[in-house]
Scaffold this motif. Structure first.
Motif, PDB file in Angstrom:
ATOM      1  N   ASN A 199     100.496  21.230   6.712  1.00  7.00           N
ATOM      2  CA  ASN A 199     101.145  19.984   6.148  1.00  7.00           C
ATOM      3  C   ASN A 199     100.094  18.793   5.882  1.00  7.00           C
ATOM      4  N   ASN A 200      98.788  19.218   5.799  1.00 11.94           N
ATOM      5  CA  ASN A 200      97.790  18.413   5.244  1.00 11.94           C
ATOM      6  C   ASN A 200      96.710  19.141   4.283  1.00 11.94           C
ATOM      7  N   ASP A 201      96.869  18.726   2.992  1.00 12.73           N
ATOM      8  CA  ASP A 201      96.136  19.399   2.047  1.00 12.73           C
ATOM      9  C   ASP A 201      94.652  19.362   2.208  1.00 12.73           C
ATOM     10  N   THR A 202      94.145  18.291   2.699  1.00 20.46           N
ATOM     11  CA  THR A 202      92.690  18.243   2.796  1.00 20.46           C
ATOM     12  C   THR A 202      92.239  19.285   4.100  1.00 20.46           C
ATOM     13  N   ALA A 203      92.959  19.441   5.356  1.00 16.41           N
ATOM     14  CA  ALA A 203      92.767  19.973   6.301  1.00 16.41           C
ATOM     15  C   ALA A 203      92.798  21.622   5.855  1.00 16.41           C
ATOM     16  N   LYS A 204      93.794  21.947   4.990  1.00 14.60           N
ATOM     17  CA  LYS A 204      93.948  23.267   4.308  1.00 14.60           C
ATOM     18  C   LYS A 204      92.745  23.582   3.671  1.00 14.60           C
ATOM     19  N   LYS A 205      92.336  22.933   3.087  1.00 19.95           N
ATOM     20  CA  LYS A 205      91.047  23.048   2.042  1.00 19.95           C
ATOM     21  C   LYS A 205      89.730  23.448   2.947  1.00 19.95           C
ATOM     22  N   VAL A 206      89.712  22.661   4.223  1.00 20.47           N
ATOM     23  CA  VAL A 206      88.363  22.975   4.941  1.00 20.47           C
ATOM     24  C   VAL A 206      88.571  24.453   5.637  1.00 20.47           C
ATOM     25  N   ILE A 207      90.060  24.523   6.133  1.00 20.88           N
ATOM     26  CA  ILE A 207      90.296  25.888   6.690  1.00 20.88           C
ATOM     27  C   ILE A 207      89.968  27.037   5.853  1.00 20.88           C
ATOM     28  N   ASP A 208      90.562  26.909   4.701  1.00 17.72           N
ATOM     29  CA  ASP A 208      90.325  27.998   3.616  1.00 17.72           C
ATOM     30  C   ASP A 208      88.760  28.201   3.465  1.00 17.72           C
ATOM     31  N   CYS A 209      88.218  27.097   3.310  1.00 10.77           N
ATOM     32  CA  CYS A 209      86.540  27.160   2.979  1.00 10.77           C
ATOM     33  C   CYS A 209      86.110  27.928   4.153  1.00 10.77           C
ATOM     34  N   ALA A 210      86.510  27.844   5.288  1.00  9.03           N
ATOM     35  CA  ALA A 210      85.594  28.545   6.519  1.00  9.03           C
ATOM     36  C   ALA A 210      86.052  29.928   6.432  1.00  9.03           C
ATOM     37  N   CYS A 211      87.188  30.405   6.003  1.00  8.38           N
ATOM     38  CA  CYS A 211      87.632  31.860   5.926  1.00  8.38           C
ATOM     39  C   CYS A 211      86.823  32.209   4.895  1.00  8.38           C
ATOM     40  N   HIS A 212      86.587  31.553   3.648  1.00  9.64           N
ATOM     41  CA  HIS A 212      85.931  32.279   2.311  1.00  9.64           C
ATOM     42  C   HIS A 212      84.314  32.210   2.972  1.00  9.64           C
ATOM     43  N   VAL A 213      83.804  31.407   3.183  1.00  6.35           N
ATOM     44  CA  VAL A 213      82.420  31.450   3.920  1.00  6.35           C
ATOM     45  C   VAL A 213      81.929  32.506   4.713  1.00  6.35           C
ATOM     46  N   LEU A 214      83.083  32.720   5.605  1.00  2.00           N
ATOM     47  CA  LEU A 214      82.583  33.699   6.856  1.00  2.00           C
ATOM     48  C   LEU A 214      83.381  35.258   6.337  1.00  2.00           C
ATOM     49  N   ASN A 215      83.965  35.075   5.196  1.00  2.00           N
ATOM     50  CA  ASN A 215      84.636  36.247   4.596  1.00  2.00           C
ATOM     51  C   ASN A 215      85.503  37.117   5.909  1.00  2.00           C
ATOM     52  N   MET A 216      86.426  36.166   6.499  1.00  2.00           N
ATOM     53  CA  MET A 216      87.090  36.700   7.652  1.00  2.00           C
ATOM     54  C   MET A 216      88.265  35.796   7.436  1.00  2.00           C
ATOM     55  N   ASP A 217      89.297  36.371   8.120  1.00  2.00           N
ATOM     56  CA  ASP A 217      90.775  35.445   8.368  1.00  2.00           C
ATOM     57  C   ASP A 217      90.809  34.680   9.414  1.00  2.00           C
ATOM     58  N   LEU A 218      89.894  33.917   9.570  1.00  2.16           N
ATOM     59  CA  LEU A 218      89.695  33.089  10.790  1.00  2.16           C
ATOM     60  C   LEU A 218      90.843  31.991  11.254  1.00  2.16           C
ATOM     61  N   LYS A 219      91.792  31.948  10.071  1.00  2.00           N
ATOM     62  CA  LYS A 219      92.900  31.141  10.382  1.00  2.00           C
ATOM     63  C   LYS A 219      93.601  31.931  11.155  1.00  2.00           C
ATOM     64  N   SER A 220      93.906  33.340  10.785  1.00  2.00           N
ATOM     65  CA  SER A 220      95.014  33.837  11.679  1.00  2.00           C
ATOM     66  C   SER A 220      94.680  34.242  13.068  1.00  2.00           C
ATOM     67  N   ILE A 221      93.296  34.037  13.310  1.00  2.00           N
ATOM     68  CA  ILE A 221      92.867  34.284  14.614  1.00  2.00           C
ATOM     69  C   ILE A 221      93.179  32.888  15.459  1.00  2.00           C
ATOM     70  N   MET A 222      93.030  31.557  14.627  1.00  2.00           N
ATOM     71  CA  MET A 222      93.481  30.452  14.983  1.00  2.00           C
ATOM     72  C   MET A 222      94.815  30.292  15.373  1.00  2.00           C
ATOM     73  N   PHE A 223      95.639  30.571  14.557  1.00  2.00           N
ATOM     74  CA  PHE A 223      96.940  30.261  14.440  1.00  2.00           C
ATOM     75  C   PHE A 223      97.721  31.269  15.337  1.00  2.00           C
ATOM     76  N   GLU A 224      97.548  32.669  15.194  1.00  2.00           N
ATOM     77  CA  GLU A 224      98.310  33.443  15.808  1.00  2.00           C
ATOM     78  C   GLU A 224      97.609  34.709  16.544  1.00  2.00           C
ATOM     79  N   GLY A 225      96.257  34.573  16.590  1.00  2.00           N
ATOM     80  CA  GLY A 225      95.817  35.984  17.261  1.00  2.00           C
ATOM     81  C   GLY A 225      96.099  35.782  18.824  1.00  2.00           C
ATOM     82  N   ASP A 226      95.538  36.753  19.307  1.00  2.00           N
ATOM     83  CA  ASP A 226      95.553  36.737  20.994  1.00  2.00           C
ATOM     84  C   ASP A 226      94.407  35.874  21.499  1.00  2.00           C
ATOM     85  N   SER A 227      94.878  35.434  22.639  1.00  2.00           N
ATOM     86  CA  SER A 227      93.601  34.458  23.253  1.00  2.00           C
ATOM     87  C   SER A 227      92.271  35.069  23.566  1.00  2.00           C
ATOM     88  N   GLU A 228      92.613  36.423  23.754  1.00  2.00           N
ATOM     89  CA  GLU A 228      91.257  37.113  24.086  1.00  2.00           C
ATOM     90  C   GLU A 228      90.419  37.231  22.801  1.00  2.00           C
TER      91      GLU A 228
END
Length: 318
Positions: A25-54
């Protein structure tokens, strides 16, 4: 105008679903999260949004996730208002969010660095050899006396969080022994923490050595806003790399840091990031000193929008 401090949470504040509503819902926040995924070369947002707690609780995932959540919120705030603040500080990992907020490091470098920091911390001690526990209802002098009389092993104070809440860290068998002795000495509760290692103890010295080498590769600038160190409870000086290195294996002086700001006249604190742990700590510290303060917590889309509206309406003494 009242003095305002930004505070940022550390490891343990993460939860599955964190920042999902911000991303959607927020374009600015989305850019930051997408930037992290790009820099780390990993789908960090999926771990944050819907991954398991472990998976989320793996230290090398937790640290970039919390930093990203915090900075996504901060950038979303700054897109809407000219937020003025007089100091920044963060609990443990949160010190890196504070460093970004104070413009001492850029976000891309910070998120890459904390990913490696988390891995170094995880690798420093074999799983099961070290642990941590929260001790409630015992003053620091009594607690230190008890643990200093425990022999043949490593047990140290990891965090001075608030009056009556101190975290200990060290070898698992010594933590178990200390929990029993501290309860016998008057502690109301001794709670084993669900963490993967003995953080903020000398058992993490090797992680600090590795982190030092990584910090040499990154541009660290003088913070543009006063920034309080976990290690000293004082403001950063020009050269602060050694503080970040020693922070890994040193006690976090959170209670002392907040007390120092209160003594300087700080009246408003804004917690930015997942959870509300710091809000509770700060309220207790201020109450113990008999000081009335304002505390705001910004974690999700709703609290973000409410805070922005409060600020626009003249909140925080604006």
């Amino acid at each position: 105008m009242e003095k305002v401090a930004l505070v940022f949470p550390g490891q343990g504040a993460q939860y599955v679903g964190m920042a999902k509503d911000l991303y959607e819902n927020n374009d600015t926040a989305k850019k930051v999260i997408d930037c992290a995924c790009h820099v780390l070369n990993m789908d960090l947002k999926s771990i944050m949004f819907e991954g398991d707690s472990e998976e989320l609780s793996k230290t090398e995932n937790t640290q970039p996730a919390i930093l990203t959540h915090s900075i996504a919120l901060l950038q979303a705030i700054n897109e809407e208002i000219d937020l003025k603040y007089d100091a920044c500080l963060g609990l443990s990992l949160g010190e890196y969010s504070a460093l970004v907020a104070a413009e001492g490091i850029n976000f891309e470098d910070a998120v890459s660095l904390v990913k490696r920091r988390g891995r170094f911390m995880q690798e420093a001690v074999p799983v099961g050899k070290g642990s941590m526990a929260a001790i409630l209802g015992l003053d620091r002098d009594k607690l230190k006396e008890v643990i200093e009389n425990i022999n043949d092993g490593i047990i140290e104070v990891a965090n001075y969080n608030s009056p009556g809440q101190i975290v200990i860290s060290g070898e698992s068998k010594k933590i178990d022994e200390a929990m029993l002795k501290l309860k016998d000495s008057g502690a109301k509760k001794a709670i084993k923490l669900n963490v993967s290692g003995p953080f903020h103890s000398s058992m993490l010295n090797e992680a600090g050595i590795k982190l030092s080498k990584e910090l040499d590769k990154i541009k660290l600038s003088k913070p543009k806003v006063p920034l309080v160190s976990n290690v000293s409870a004082k403001y950063y000086e020009d050269e602060y790399k050694d503080l970040l290195v020693s922070q890994v294996s040193s006690s976090v002086l959170w209670e002392d840091s907040i007390e120092n700001l209160l003594d300087e006249g700080y009246k408003s604190f804004i917690e930015i990031g997942p959870g509300k742990t710091l809000k509770a700590f700060i309220k207790k510290i201020a109450s113990n000193k008999g000081i009335d303060i304002n505390i705001y917590n910004i974690d999700d889309l709703t609290s973000l929008e409410e805070f922005i509206q409060t600020y626009k309406n003249g909140g925080l003494g604006c």
